[in-house]
Scaffold this motif. Sequence first.
Motif, short mmCIF file in Angstrom:
data_model
loop_
_atom_site.label_atom_id
_atom_site.label_comp_id
_atom_site.label_asym_id
_atom_site.label_seq_id
_atom_site.Cartn_x
_atom_site.Cartn_y
_atom_site.Cartn_z
N PHE A 149 0.89 -1.32 0.07
CA PHE A 149 0.09 0.12 0.11
C PHE A 149 0.86 1.27 -0.03
O PHE A 149 1.84 1.34 0.41
CB PHE A 149 -0.86 -0.20 1.32
CG PHE A 149 -1.66 -1.21 1.52
CD1 PHE A 149 -1.16 -2.33 2.08
CD2 PHE A 149 -2.73 -1.43 1.21
CE1 PHE A 149 -1.73 -3.50 2.27
CE2 PHE A 149 -3.86 -2.36 1.26
CZ PHE A 149 -3.25 -3.49 1.83
N SER A 197 1.24 -6.28 3.93
CA SER A 197 0.55 -7.19 4.91
C SER A 197 0.69 -8.53 4.20
O SER A 197 0.70 -8.59 3.04
CB SER A 197 -0.91 -6.62 5.14
OG SER A 197 -1.72 -6.65 4.17
N HIS A 198 0.21 -9.54 4.91
CA HIS A 198 0.35 -10.74 4.46
C HIS A 198 -1.00 -11.20 4.30
O HIS A 198 -1.77 -11.29 4.92
CB HIS A 198 0.84 -11.82 5.54
CG HIS A 198 1.48 -13.00 5.31
ND1 HIS A 198 1.20 -13.92 4.20
CD2 HIS A 198 2.89 -13.52 5.54
CE1 HIS A 198 1.79 -14.84 4.05
NE2 HIS A 198 2.79 -14.65 4.64
N THR A 225 -4.95 -11.32 10.38
CA THR A 225 -4.73 -10.33 11.66
C THR A 225 -5.14 -9.03 11.06
O THR A 225 -5.69 -8.34 11.85
CB THR A 225 -3.41 -10.52 12.37
OG1 THR A 225 -2.42 -10.08 11.51
CG2 THR A 225 -3.02 -11.67 12.97
N GLY A 226 -4.76 -8.80 9.65
CA GLY A 226 -4.99 -7.60 9.09
C GLY A 226 -3.99 -6.58 9.45
O GLY A 226 -3.91 -5.47 9.19
N GLU A 227 -2.80 -6.79 10.07
CA GLU A 227 -1.81 -6.04 10.62
C GLU A 227 -1.24 -5.26 9.56
O GLU A 227 -0.77 -6.11 8.57
CB GLU A 227 -0.86 -6.45 11.66
CG GLU A 227 0.07 -5.57 12.05
CD GLU A 227 1.11 -6.37 12.91
OE1 GLU A 227 0.82 -7.28 13.46
OE2 GLU A 227 2.00 -5.74 13.55
N LEU A 228 -0.90 -4.03 9.61
CA LEU A 228 -0.17 -3.43 8.39
C LEU A 228 1.28 -3.18 8.81
O LEU A 228 1.25 -2.78 10.04
CB LEU A 228 -0.84 -2.10 8.04
CG LEU A 228 -2.00 -2.00 7.09
CD1 LEU A 228 -2.89 -0.68 6.98
CD2 LEU A 228 -1.83 -2.95 5.71
N PHE A 285 4.65 -1.15 8.25
CA PHE A 285 4.95 0.42 7.79
C PHE A 285 6.46 0.57 7.65
O PHE A 285 7.35 0.20 8.35
CB PHE A 285 4.33 1.61 8.49
CG PHE A 285 2.75 1.64 8.45
CD1 PHE A 285 1.91 0.77 9.12
CD2 PHE A 285 2.29 2.48 7.65
CE1 PHE A 285 0.74 1.13 9.00
CE2 PHE A 285 1.16 2.65 7.23
CZ PHE A 285 0.02 2.04 8.22
#
Lengths: 114, 116
Positions: free
Chosen positions: A33, A94-95, A100-103, A105
Amino acid sequence: DVKVTQSSRYLVKRTGEKVFLECVQDMDHENMFWYRQDPGLGLRLIYFSYDVKMKEKGDIPEGYSVSREKKERFSLILESASTNQTSMYLCASSHRKVTTGELFFGEGSRLTVL
Amino acid sequence: AQTVTQSQPEMSVQEAETVTLSCTYDTSENNYYLFWYKQPPSRQMILVIRQEAYKQQNATENRFSVNFQKAAKSFSLKISDSQLGDTAMYFCAFMNPPANAGKSTFGDGTTLTVKP
């Protein structure tokens, strides 16, 4: 540790110049992103990509393009920089296989357009 | 479209005290994910805590906990025993499932200063 590396922490460019912001991640993430961060406006999504050679427009794509030729690299391109593109640019990844949705950065690239 | 609102642009707290950062969001979805991210000065943003909307129990990570009120669409972050290293900008974020999509909407951020 996941590492997201942005090629330049600080850039100064002139109006009309073509600008490349590079982002590389080393954790084999599918999703990448580009966000823009401005005071009082939070983070706004410019473009994102779920796979190589794939790209999707975010909320503010005007004036920007992206390139994803390799899985680990996602580039943001300003074809003709303008002063209103002076901002902090954040790359994230992210994976896709982890829910988990964790980004994750990068440290950000602060661009000044004169 | 989802929106995330953080109504406190700046806050301060004395070291060792407790502080609560507010976040409200707007969505018509029933399943979603909420996050608090921390961005220390000149350093990269990291995840502090996450909450899945279908879970009624509030998430906790050491000194950080949330108060998730689904009906009120509220998601506040409580920091207990504040430390100088907690000084940062905090962002509340919302994500629609699937979580593997990763596409999040962020609030405007709250700058927290922990004073010695």
